[in-house]
Design an enzyme around this catalytic site. Sequence first.
Site, PDB file in Angstrom:
ATOM      1  CE  LYS A  30       5.589  -1.349   9.319  1.00 14.24           C
ATOM      2  NZ  LYS A  30       4.928  -0.085   8.950  1.00 14.24           N
ATOM      3  CB  THR A  31       3.273  -5.035   3.939  1.00 11.67           C
ATOM      4  OG1 THR A  31       2.902  -4.856   5.298  1.00 11.67           O
ATOM      5  CG2 THR A  31       2.656  -6.312   3.414  1.00 11.67           C
ATOM      6  CG  ASP A 212       3.718  -7.615   7.470  1.00 17.46           C
ATOM      7  OD1 ASP A 212       4.309  -6.628   7.959  1.00 17.46           O
ATOM      8  OD2 ASP A 212       2.814  -7.506   6.612  1.00 17.46           O
ATOM      9  CD  GLU A 213       0.869  -5.611  10.813  1.00 20.49           C
ATOM     10  OE1 GLU A 213       1.183  -4.906  11.812  1.00 20.49           O
ATOM     11  OE2 GLU A 213       0.192  -5.179   9.866  1.00 20.49           O
ATOM     12  CD  GLN A 243       1.027   0.549  12.251  1.00 23.27           C
ATOM     13  OE1 GLN A 243       0.008   0.065  11.777  1.00 23.27           O
ATOM     14  NE2 GLN A 243       2.089   0.800  11.513  1.00 23.27           N
ATOM     15  NE  ARG A 624      -4.120   1.332   9.360  1.00 19.45           N
ATOM     16  CZ  ARG A 624      -2.893   0.926   9.012  1.00 19.45           C
ATOM     17  NH1 ARG A 624      -2.715   0.062   8.035  1.00 19.45           N
ATOM     18  NH2 ARG A 624      -1.832   1.407   9.622  1.00 19.45           N
TER      19      ARG A 624
HETATM   20  P1  ATP Z   1       1.383  -0.608   7.803  1.00 18.67           P
HETATM   21  O1  ATP Z   1       2.278  -0.094   8.861  1.00 18.67           O
HETATM   22  O2  ATP Z   1       0.055   0.032   7.824  1.00 18.67           O
HETATM   23  O3  ATP Z   1       1.349  -2.100   7.748  1.00 18.67           O
HETATM   24  P2  ATP Z   1       3.330  -0.697   5.684  1.00 18.67           P
HETATM   25  O4  ATP Z   1       4.526  -0.040   6.227  1.00 18.67           O
HETATM   26  O5  ATP Z   1       3.320  -2.162   5.653  1.00 18.67           O
HETATM   27  O6  ATP Z   1       2.034  -0.135   6.404  1.00 18.67           O
HETATM   28  P3  ATP Z   1       2.670  -0.890   2.911  1.00 18.67           P
HETATM   29  O7  ATP Z   1       1.292  -1.385   3.097  1.00 18.67           O
HETATM   30  O8  ATP Z   1       3.719  -1.825   2.479  1.00 18.67           O
HETATM   31  O9  ATP Z   1       3.121  -0.124   4.225  1.00 18.67           O
HETATM   32  O10 ATP Z   1       2.671   0.328   1.911  1.00 18.67           O
HETATM   33  C1  ATP Z   1       1.732   1.394   2.018  1.00 18.67           C
HETATM   34  C2  ATP Z   1       1.326   1.868   0.639  1.00 18.67           C
HETATM   35  O11 ATP Z   1       2.414   2.512   0.018  1.00 18.67           O
HETATM   36  C3  ATP Z   1       0.938   0.717  -0.278  1.00 18.67           C
HETATM   37  O12 ATP Z   1      -0.118   1.146  -1.105  1.00 18.67           O
HETATM   38  C4  ATP Z   1       2.208   0.483  -1.072  1.00 18.67           C
HETATM   39  O13 ATP Z   1       1.921  -0.076  -2.332  1.00 18.67           O
HETATM   40  C5  ATP Z   1       2.768   1.882  -1.205  1.00 18.67           C
HETATM   41  N1  ATP Z   1       4.249   1.932  -1.335  1.00 18.67           N
HETATM   42  C6  ATP Z   1       5.136   1.399  -0.483  1.00 18.67           C
HETATM   43  N2  ATP Z   1       6.396   1.657  -0.866  1.00 18.67           N
HETATM   44  C7  ATP Z   1       6.316   2.380  -2.023  1.00 18.67           C
HETATM   45  C8  ATP Z   1       7.278   2.955  -2.923  1.00 18.67           C
HETATM   46  N3  ATP Z   1       8.579   2.856  -2.719  1.00 18.67           N
HETATM   47  N4  ATP Z   1       6.793   3.623  -3.985  1.00 18.67           N
HETATM   48  C9  ATP Z   1       5.460   3.739  -4.201  1.00 18.67           C
HETATM   49  N5  ATP Z   1       4.523   3.227  -3.393  1.00 18.67           N
HETATM   50  C10 ATP Z   1       4.933   2.553  -2.317  1.00 18.67           C
HETATM   51 MG    MG Z   2       2.081  -3.568   6.586  1.00 15.19          MG
END
Ligand code: ATP
Ligand code: MG
Length: 688
Positions: A30-31, A212-213, A243, A624
């Site tokens: 997402k981030t 975000d969040e 979350q 995490r």
């Molecule tokens: P959270 O809910 O904990 O905030 P999130 O959904 O924001 O997590 P991110 O932090 O954006 O997730 O991504 C998690 C990990 O996966 C990061 O290391 C990111 O670089 C990697 N990632 C995300 N999308 C891809 C993708 N399409 N291909 C490869 N790696 C990815």
């Molecule tokens: Mg995130």
Amino acid sequence: MSAGLNLAQLQAVHYTEGPCLVLAGAGSGKTRVITHKIAKLIENGMAPRRIAAITFTNKAAAEMRERAAGLIGRQAKDVLVCTFHALGVRMVREDGHALGLKPSFSILDADDVTGILKDCAGGTTDVATARQWQWTISNWKNAGWDSRKALALAQDDHQRSIALIMQRYEERLTAYQSVDFDDLIGMPMRLLRGHPEVREKWQRILGHVLVDEYQDTNATQYELLKMLVGERAHFTAVGDDDQSIYGWRGATLDNLKKLPIDYPHLKLIKLEQNYRSTSAILRAANNVIGPNPKLFPKTLFSELGEGEPVRVVDCDTEEHEAERAVARIQSLRAGVNPQPAWKDFAILYRANHQAKPFEKALRKANIPYKVSGGTSFFDRAEIKDLCAWFRLWINNDDDPAFLRAITTPRRGIGHTTLGKLGEFSGQHKLSMFGALFSHMLEAVVPKKAHESLLEFGRYLNDLEYRARHTLGAEASRTFMLDWLKEIGYEQHLYDSEDSESVAAARWSNVLEFCDWMSQRAGGQIEDAAGTTTQTEVKSLLEVAQNIALLSTISEREKEQDMVVLSTLHASKGLEWPHVVLVGVTEGMLPFKLDDDNGKQEKVSDDIAARLQEERRLMYVGITRAQRTLAVSWTKRRKKGRDMVQCQPSRFIKEMNLDAATAKEDPREKLRKLRAEFAARSTVQQPAP
Ligand code: ATP
Ligand code: MG
């Protein structure tokens, strides 16, 4: 630009012409969608300064700015990446005059607020009571109430008396030209609501807002967002209802529920692939969150392979638990090539006070660590002392800052004199600083005291003038060190601390702070690696104006190779290859849930809601971890002076681990270590 995004992510990134919600589980990128979308918007021709990306912490903002810079280079620095509060500061600085606020207003922190509230009640109140009022008033403010409304809606005498205190508190804040943290959301909202010209201006400036969040926004933040984006509603919110862990601070999932209703054209995008964790870790996470009611159904899978089983570690006491966590970190680093860095490990717990035994054990083992989410650099007394001086330079009406600056270090001006000055300024509707220069003050305080007061006033004016004309890093550093010498601050630290080493540590914080402040004044900057870059030159006064909101020296933090100790709350959004989740003991996580005040029925509702929030906290913790996860609990735990018997957290059972693989057997571990060691010593035979 589309590299490293899956189809659903691409869809979210490319959809720029209306409201968009990305709703997905942990680690699903997402981030990453937000950072790539910033790049996409710029690629599409939007000016970087028309994009605002709102993050949950300053640290997250710094990280996002850096990632965006990785994608689009220098333009990233013009994107407004900040927290809701920092955005609020910006808006109120620019347009606060519409609410009668000078652009140089001060921002009060929680301790200042407690002090003022105590004072409002006549000064005899204890801190605990003042904090309770603070909590209540903050909740009222977050619900959009002022004291008038609180007074009208008060249900009993107790609430009425708090509402009256709130009224006095509001008056003081106006007099001090100061705002508290809640005002940083409430005031921008009032600005946009009540002043169409301001509203139009911000809606025109902001071409796209990304949040975000989103699950952890509160009602006022949502209102603010709505008014910022207006009818066009060009925004992207990303979040995960599983979350949501800030309910206790007024965050509400209603914001997620309302979004599709308030924006019928909302584009809802779900992400299902987790790119962070192994299948073993993700399965444990999915099992734990399973029992919670769902706002939107979600699935999450990982293609990173099964990986190491999640371990459950049974411990006797918290000290034992700390030893085992340290042993685990050491064994995970032993015999692996390449060796994981210290910063690849995190120890996560429910509450700040749990860090202690782990700090001790890490220190004993000579392992570098840092505690994040605890007392931040800017909460330290010595840094607050210095900030009080800056606040006063910027805003002469800031009485709390005035009192702190004039008394640290003490300069022979006693409480009686200050009391008289306070009274005088109140009678004449002046700030304390303004009162210094009044002719009539002479009649109220003794001659000698009057001279000291005037001398302080002149010195402050002189400092302010110099700070305004001190430009760039070098000059700022010299200025700050000279100033500290002039006021005898180092000596003051040694005089006020019993222990020399504590005084020395505090002084070294001060020096670090000076470095950090002066770096921000720009010019030729050299980083830790010795590379020089040229940045925009600012005056020290300008730098001082922007420090109020910063809570971490994030630029420095990330370079450090250290094990991270963090609360679960502060770990949100982050990831580490190896995580040890500690204190997963019933009564700690979930935190003690029984509560006997109020009506029975309400309590059981409350308990159910709180249990769900605790479960989400556990979910955040598990997710995490990227490669390995251990979860530990203790059979006994200190409670006050007693040791109480404990049970493993119900969440351990809910993870539904495979019993045969989950238990970490120390003997098995030792056998493995020996085998690895033997293998390594054969490899490392000296070359012939
Ligand atoms: P959270 O809910 O904990 O905030 P999130 O959904 O924001 O997590 P991110 O932090 O954006 O997730 O991504 C998690 C990990 O996966 C990061 O290391 C990111 O670089 C990697 N990632 C995300 N999308 C891809 C993708 N399409 N291909 C490869 N790696 C990815
Ligand atoms: Mg995130």
